[in-house]
Motif scaffolding. Structure first.
Motif, PDB file in Angstrom:
ATOM      1  N   VAL A 152       0.830  -1.262   0.071  1.00 41.45           N
ATOM      2  CA  VAL A 152       0.112   0.075  -0.032  1.00 41.45           C
ATOM      3  C   VAL A 152       0.794   1.169   0.090  1.00 41.45           C
ATOM      4  O   VAL A 152       0.189   2.307  -0.111  1.00 41.45           O
ATOM      5  CB  VAL A 152      -1.003  -0.159   1.128  1.00 41.45           C
ATOM      6  CG1 VAL A 152      -2.125  -0.966   1.086  1.00 41.45           C
ATOM      7  CG2 VAL A 152      -0.072  -0.038   2.514  1.00 41.45           C
ATOM      8  N   ASP A 153       2.037   1.118   0.206  1.00 44.34           N
ATOM      9  CA  ASP A 153       3.219   2.226   0.607  1.00 44.34           C
ATOM     10  C   ASP A 153       2.709   3.398  -0.869  1.00 44.34           C
ATOM     11  O   ASP A 153       2.887   2.919  -1.981  1.00 44.34           O
ATOM     12  CB  ASP A 153       4.428   1.907   0.408  1.00 44.34           C
ATOM     13  CG  ASP A 153       5.713   2.753   0.740  1.00 44.34           C
ATOM     14  OD1 ASP A 153       5.422   3.778  -0.016  1.00 44.34           O
ATOM     15  OD2 ASP A 153       6.237   2.571   1.826  1.00 44.34           O
ATOM     16  N   SER A 154       2.700   4.502  -0.473  1.00 47.06           N
ATOM     17  CA  SER A 154       2.204   5.657  -1.417  1.00 47.06           C
ATOM     18  C   SER A 154       3.193   6.004  -2.275  1.00 47.06           C
ATOM     19  O   SER A 154       3.216   6.652  -3.423  1.00 47.06           O
ATOM     20  CB  SER A 154       1.811   6.932  -0.697  1.00 47.06           C
ATOM     21  OG  SER A 154       2.991   7.356  -0.042  1.00 47.06           O
TER      22      SER A 154
ATOM     23  N   THR B  67      -3.484  -5.170  -6.900  1.00 42.14           N
ATOM     24  CA  THR B  67      -4.000  -5.220  -5.758  1.00 42.14           C
ATOM     25  C   THR B  67      -2.802  -4.996  -4.663  1.00 42.14           C
ATOM     26  O   THR B  67      -1.771  -5.156  -5.022  1.00 42.14           O
ATOM     27  CB  THR B  67      -4.252  -6.965  -5.446  1.00 42.14           C
ATOM     28  OG1 THR B  67      -5.068  -7.132  -6.367  1.00 42.14           O
ATOM     29  CG2 THR B  67      -4.909  -7.132  -4.063  1.00 42.14           C
ATOM     30  N   ARG B  68      -3.363  -4.227  -3.494  1.00 47.22           N
ATOM     31  CA  ARG B  68      -2.350  -3.747  -2.653  1.00 47.22           C
ATOM     32  C   ARG B  68      -2.725  -4.075  -1.319  1.00 47.22           C
ATOM     33  O   ARG B  68      -3.866  -3.723  -0.737  1.00 47.22           O
ATOM     34  CB  ARG B  68      -2.066  -2.087  -2.944  1.00 47.22           C
ATOM     35  CG  ARG B  68      -1.731  -1.936  -4.304  1.00 47.22           C
ATOM     36  CD  ARG B  68      -1.590  -0.431  -4.447  1.00 47.22           C
ATOM     37  NE  ARG B  68      -0.392   0.423  -3.904  1.00 47.22           N
ATOM     38  CZ  ARG B  68      -0.157   1.509  -4.184  1.00 47.22           C
ATOM     39  NH1 ARG B  68      -0.505   2.284  -4.967  1.00 47.22           N
ATOM     40  NH2 ARG B  68       1.013   1.760  -3.338  1.00 47.22           N
ATOM     41  N   THR B  69      -1.912  -4.562  -0.454  1.00 46.62           N
ATOM     42  CA  THR B  69      -1.961  -4.660   0.929  1.00 46.62           C
ATOM     43  C   THR B  69      -0.674  -4.408   1.713  1.00 46.62           C
ATOM     44  O   THR B  69       0.382  -4.360   1.056  1.00 46.62           O
ATOM     45  CB  THR B  69      -2.250  -6.231   1.249  1.00 46.62           C
ATOM     46  OG1 THR B  69      -1.178  -7.036   0.982  1.00 46.62           O
ATOM     47  CG2 THR B  69      -3.470  -6.495   0.747  1.00 46.62           C
ATOM     48  N   ALA B  70      -0.661  -3.872   3.027  1.00 45.97           N
ATOM     49  CA  ALA B  70       0.423  -3.810   3.522  1.00 45.97           C
ATOM     50  C   ALA B  70       1.411  -4.655   3.648  1.00 45.97           C
ATOM     51  O   ALA B  70       1.131  -6.047   3.992  1.00 45.97           O
ATOM     52  CB  ALA B  70       0.147  -3.478   5.060  1.00 45.97           C
ATOM     53  N   GLY B  71       2.599  -4.585   3.199  1.00 40.39           N
ATOM     54  CA  GLY B  71       3.636  -5.557   3.031  1.00 40.39           C
ATOM     55  C   GLY B  71       3.425  -6.502   2.033  1.00 40.39           C
ATOM     56  O   GLY B  71       3.984  -7.684   2.039  1.00 40.39           O
TER      57      GLY B  71
ATOM     58  N   VAL C  79       7.011  -4.486   6.522  1.00 35.63           N
ATOM     59  CA  VAL C  79       7.947  -5.715   6.685  1.00 35.63           C
ATOM     60  C   VAL C  79       8.892  -5.419   8.006  1.00 35.63           C
ATOM     61  O   VAL C  79       9.148  -6.141   8.894  1.00 35.63           O
ATOM     62  CB  VAL C  79       8.674  -5.970   5.228  1.00 35.63           C
ATOM     63  CG1 VAL C  79       9.964  -7.142   5.630  1.00 35.63           C
ATOM     64  CG2 VAL C  79       7.647  -6.365   4.226  1.00 35.63           C
ATOM     65  N   THR C  80       9.195  -4.063   7.998  1.00 37.40           N
ATOM     66  CA  THR C  80      10.175  -3.486   9.064  1.00 37.40           C
ATOM     67  C   THR C  80       9.533  -3.844  10.416  1.00 37.40           C
ATOM     68  O   THR C  80      10.326  -4.461  11.315  1.00 37.40           O
ATOM     69  CB  THR C  80      10.560  -2.358   8.678  1.00 37.40           C
ATOM     70  OG1 THR C  80      11.111  -1.972   7.468  1.00 37.40           O
ATOM     71  CG2 THR C  80      11.414  -1.783   9.846  1.00 37.40           C
TER      72      THR C  80
END
Ligand SMILES: [Zn+2]
Length: 258
Positions: free
Chosen positions: A107-109, A127-131, A165-166
């Protein structure tokens, strides 16, 4: 569920409309070009539009991926041409879509696929999700382009300095070592759990542990999608290629991982 498949005629129509749109853009840019003062100015970038391959011209995953990487190089060089954003093209998409690739990313802008690959409307099903972690619900969306709209390429795209991920690496490491983890206001416990396999698999990799986890997460996701019930047969039949990549925020470049 009804899907719109309008091959052949539509593709021809779109190519023509796209060419018209690009031509309209190109003429004033070229006439304004005049004396070339050197460097790669806006008019040069516009002039390049004529040479930019249209993702819809390609049928094979390899050709589509090559064209996407060409677009990524333009983005990295700071000379994107933003194809398929003209009115004619937009009108042509009212009848249906035929995205040439599916992209599953974070999802990173800073990692918007249409920008990163210098693509336009109707080109990519994203499709986008965090990580870029997935579960059964998300995987249905990821598989929709290849399974229902015959996109021959699926790209799993991780990225440098991924916050999700971090954070997962910090949380899982702290849990393992029994150390105190600083409370994080926006902790994503489900995402942390989903990234546990990548955390475990990346252990022992050389280099930065978060970078290794980012790459490993991409590779595990590629493998899992190849085996997904909606996609396994397409992969086995050679109708779908799944590739993994990692995007560098520093260079703007996507590097394929294997
Ligand atoms: Zn991210």
């Amino acid at each position: 569920m009804s899907t719109l498949h309008i091959h052949g005629n539509r593709r021809t129509l779109i190519t023509g409309a796209g060419a018209l749109g690009l031509g309209a853009l190109l003429v004033p840019a070229l006439s304004a070009c005049g004396d070339d003062g050197g460097g790669l100015g806006a008019s040069d970038a516009a002039a390049q539009t004529a040479d930019v391959p249209d993702l819809h011209e390609f049928d094979s995953a390899a050709d589509i991926w090559d064209a996407m990487l060409d677009g990524n190089q333009r983005w990295a060089d700071g000379v994107p041409v933003h194809p398929h954003t003209d009115l004619e093209w937009r009108d042509s998409l009212v009848e249906g879509q035929e995205p040439r690739a599916a992209v599953f990313t974070c999802v990173d802008s800073r990692v918007a696929p249409e920008l990163v690959f210098d693509a336009g409307a109707g080109d990519l099903m994203v499709t986008r999700t965090a990580g870029n972690v997935f579960d059964p619900l998300v995987s249905e969306s990821v598989s929709y382009g290849p399974a229902a709209l015959e996109s021959p390429l699926l790209v799993v795209l991780g990225h440098q300095k991924c916050g999700a991920v971090t954070a997962a690496h910090e949380a899982l490491l702290a849990a393992e070592e029994g150390t105190e983890l600083e409370e994080h206001e926006y902790a994503l416990p489900e995402t942390v759990e989903a990234l546990r396999p990548a955390y475990e698999a990346a252990k022992g990799e050389s280099g930065d542990p978060v970078d290794a986890m980012i790459k490993t997460n991409v590779l595990l996701t590629v493998q899992a999608l190849k085996e997904h019930p909606n996609l396994a047969e397409l992969v086995a039949d050679g109708e779908l290629t799944v590739v993994g990549g990692v995007y560098s925020l520093e260079t703007g470049l996507v590097t394929e991982v294997a």
